[in-house]
Design a protein around this motif. Structure first.
Motif, PDB file in Angstrom:
ATOM      1  N   ASP A 132     -57.125 -20.364  77.301  1.00 20.20           N
ATOM      2  CA  ASP A 132     -56.392 -21.218  78.240  1.00 20.20           C
ATOM      3  C   ASP A 132     -54.982 -21.493  77.730  1.00 20.20           C
ATOM      4  O   ASP A 132     -53.995 -21.398  78.471  1.00 20.20           O
ATOM      5  N   THR A 133     -54.877 -21.872  76.443  1.00 19.72           N
ATOM      6  CA  THR A 133     -53.580 -22.230  75.872  1.00 19.72           C
ATOM      7  C   THR A 133     -52.646 -21.027  75.809  1.00 19.72           C
ATOM      8  O   THR A 133     -51.458 -21.121  76.141  1.00 19.72           O
TER       9      THR A 133
ATOM     10  N   VAL B 217     -51.694 -19.880  79.551  1.00 15.64           N
ATOM     11  CA  VAL B 217     -50.812 -20.873  80.178  1.00 15.64           C
ATOM     12  C   VAL B 217     -49.485 -20.960  79.434  1.00 15.64           C
ATOM     13  O   VAL B 217     -48.413 -21.043  80.046  1.00 15.64           O
TER      14      VAL B 217
ATOM     15  N   GLU C 176     -45.989 -25.833  81.834  1.00 12.68           N
ATOM     16  CA  GLU C 176     -47.412 -25.849  82.190  1.00 12.68           C
ATOM     17  C   GLU C 176     -48.279 -26.060  80.945  1.00 12.68           C
ATOM     18  O   GLU C 176     -49.330 -26.697  81.016  1.00 12.68           O
TER      19      GLU C 176
ATOM     20  N   HIS D  93     -51.144 -28.892  80.427  1.00 11.19           N
ATOM     21  CA  HIS D  93     -52.483 -28.571  79.931  1.00 11.19           C
ATOM     22  C   HIS D  93     -52.820 -29.410  78.694  1.00 11.19           C
ATOM     23  O   HIS D  93     -53.918 -29.959  78.581  1.00 11.19           O
TER      24      HIS D  93
ATOM     25  N   TRP E  68     -55.747 -32.304  78.474  1.00  9.05           N
ATOM     26  CA  TRP E  68     -56.832 -32.141  77.514  1.00  9.05           C
ATOM     27  C   TRP E  68     -56.872 -33.298  76.530  1.00  9.05           C
ATOM     28  O   TRP E  68     -57.937 -33.623  75.994  1.00  9.05           O
TER      29      TRP E  68
ATOM     30  N   VAL F  25     -54.387 -31.254  86.723  1.00 12.62           N
ATOM     31  CA  VAL F  25     -55.104 -30.448  85.728  1.00 12.62           C
ATOM     32  C   VAL F  25     -56.309 -31.225  85.219  1.00 12.62           C
ATOM     33  O   VAL F  25     -57.422 -30.703  85.108  1.00 12.62           O
TER      34      VAL F  25
ATOM     35  N   GLN G 276     -60.442 -30.490  85.204  1.00 12.15           N
ATOM     36  CA  GLN G 276     -61.200 -30.543  83.960  1.00 12.15           C
ATOM     37  C   GLN G 276     -62.366 -31.528  84.064  1.00 12.15           C
ATOM     38  O   GLN G 276     -63.416 -31.310  83.452  1.00 12.15           O
TER      39      GLN G 276
ATOM     40  N   ALA H 272     -51.594 -24.330  84.800  1.00 14.71           N
ATOM     41  CA  ALA H 272     -52.642 -25.078  84.112  1.00 14.71           C
ATOM     42  C   ALA H 272     -53.800 -25.448  85.029  1.00 14.71           C
ATOM     43  O   ALA H 272     -54.952 -25.489  84.594  1.00 14.71           O
TER      44      ALA H 272
ATOM     45  N   SER I  45     -56.007 -22.474  85.285  1.00 13.87           N
ATOM     46  CA  SER I  45     -56.761 -22.304  84.044  1.00 13.87           C
ATOM     47  C   SER I  45     -57.954 -23.258  83.999  1.00 13.87           C
ATOM     48  O   SER I  45     -59.025 -22.908  83.493  1.00 13.87           O
ATOM     49  N   GLY I  46     -57.787 -24.450  84.538  1.00 14.02           N
ATOM     50  CA  GLY I  46     -58.891 -25.400  84.614  1.00 14.02           C
ATOM     51  C   GLY I  46     -60.039 -24.864  85.455  1.00 14.02           C
ATOM     52  O   GLY I  46     -61.219 -25.030  85.106  1.00 14.02           O
TER      53      GLY I  46
END
Length: 466
Positions: free
Chosen positions: A41-42, A45, A52, A56, A60, A139, A143, A199, A202-203
């Motif tokens: 993810d990191t 993104v 972004e 993220h 988180w 985001v 999550q 982001a 990605s979630g």
């Protein structure tokens, strides 16, 4: 290993270094798989957009506190299963899983609702740099939804590991990583048919991979003949004491996890008070540290399974031997990792960003971060070993002092007040983790010199161990 021989093959009474490593290797690989999702993810993104990546990271920072606390509540499944096997009560472990799954369902729903309803307000209340809270809120809401499958799935994963069946869980975790990578690469860039990117996209990739993990773990457990013999398909009998004991272990672990994750999330807030660049740098630092941390976390799980079985069998020598092996392996592995990070900080930085300013900040922070890896790993192995022998209060109290009373104020002073930036935050972590490791291993060594209570006295021993 066969279904019928799993517990015996890990019998604490006859364990040696090979036993610890046979269990630890797939558990470490599984925990690395958990963090590989975060790494993917990191990376995806971060290479798409530094802004972004900041969203993220901040999302988180809040989600991580809720998730780790919830998983701490579930740790009683693993501890009680290990102790039951050590006491010769393997037949009771099916009921432990059934209770754990029901408990996990309630925790998952509560955690998701809490985060979805309050997470955005928390982000806006932190006083972050302009635009960070607005960008991170959607985001965080995605999550929140993905908490439900991962909390329930981990109850099954913990139970399998306590039975010595860590390999199937490892395979499931890495298969879920493949799903996460594919969906990330599809959704994060602009132009996909779903209309999401960055982001938030990605979630959703993480959510899809966690659903996949839950389904696969359910298939593994239901397909294991021994699990069916242990009663995983039968309603658990009412046993108020057993349920209470499982929750009590979880309360202690959740308290520690909440304290640690809250303290480390506070570092992200402090970074947000410094600059947007500092948030991006801190996001990479904590991601690398979290990946490294999965190695001692996996070793701590394996160590605690063996310590828990020895405790169930009232084998003092077996407990001490298992804990000592966990200490030695953790020290050796993390020293090697620290040297690697110290030697190649620029390569790590370049993997996370294409921004020259961010790369320079990451490289500097990586060199300093290598100082706390060993201490942070040793303290988690000690804490898990203490919980496995039903010492619940001491690890939580130690983490409270080390990470809240010491680390948080020191990080603010060094990083924000004195202008030390991310490096100041890291120095605070180095000192707090060292303090925690020394206190927790000292506690375990002190308890190892005292006689064990016999089965039936655990209720009092949980708060005041012999």
């Amino acid at each position: 290993m066969s279904a019928g021989t799993a517990p015996e093959s890990l019998d604490a009474a006859g364990n040696g270094p090979g036993v610890l490593l046979r269990l630890a290797a797939p558990v470490v690989a599984s925990r690395l798989g958990i963090m590989a999702m975060g790494l993917v993810d990191t990376l995806v993104v971060g290479r798409y957009s530094s802004a972004e990546l900041g969203y993220h990271t901040m999302a988180w920072a809040v989600t991580g506190v809720v998730l780790t606390t919830a998983l701490g509540l579930m740790s009683g499944v693993q501890v009680m299963t290990s102790q039951a096997i050590g006491e010769g009560r393997e037949a009771d472990t099916g009921a432990i899983l059934r209770r754990g799954l029901v408990y996990a369902g309630w925790i998952a729903l509560a955690a998701a609702m809490f985060l979805a309803l309050t997470g955005g307000a928390m982000l806006h209340g932190f006083g972050l740099a302009a635009g960070l809270a607005d960008g991170a809120t959607p985001v965080l809401q995605v999550q929140a939804i993905s908490l439900i499958p991962i909390i329930i799935a981990d109850a099954g994963l913990f139970w399998l590991e306590a039975h010595g069946r860590a390999v199937p869980g490892m395979v499931a975790m890495w298969a879920a990583n493949v799903v996460n990578l594919v969906v990330n690469l599809w959704l994060v860039p602009d132009g996909n048919l779903l209309g999401v990117h960055g982001a938030v996209a990605s979630g959703w990739a993480t959510f899809a991979s966690r659903i996949f993990l839950l389904v696969v773990l359910a298939w593994i457990i239901l397909g294991w003949q021994r699990a069916r013999e242990l009663g995983v398909l039968s309603p658990a009998p009412r046993d108020a004491k057993a349920a209470r004991d499982m929750r009590r272990v979880g309360y202690g672990a959740a308290g520690s996890y909440f304290i640690e994750s809250l303290a480390f999330s506070a570092m992200a807030v402090f970074a947000g008070w410094i600059s947007v660049t500092a948030v991006a740098v801190w996001g990479v630092v904590i991601n690398v540290a979290a990946i490294v941390f999965m190695v001692p976390l996996g070793l701590s799980v394996a160590t605690s399974v063996l310590v828990g079985r020895a405790y169930g069998a009232r084998d003092s020598a077996g407990m001490l031997r298992s804990a000592g092996q966990g200490f030695a392996f953790t020290m050796a592995v993390l020293l090697a990792v620290s040297v690697g990070v110290w030697l190649f900080p620029q390569a790590i930085a370049a993997a996370y960003s294409q921004d020259a300013v961010v790369i320079a900040g990451i490289a500097s922070a990586m060199i300093l971060s290598s100082l706390f890896f060993v201490a942070d790993g040793l303290q988690v192995v000690a804490a898990q070993s203490l919980r496995a022998r039903s010492d619940i209060v001491a690890p939580t109290a130690t983490h409270l002092v080390s990470y809240v009373v010491v680390m948080m104020p020191l990080a603010w002073w060094l990083g924000v007040r004195q202008g030390g930036g991310v490096d100041g935050l890291i120095w605070a972590i180095v000192l707090a983790s060292t303090m925690s490791a020394v206190l927790l291993w000292g506690r375990f060594a002190w308890l190892a010199r005292r006689p064990l209570r016999q089965p039936g006295s655990d209720a009092s021993a949980a708060s005041h161990p012999a």
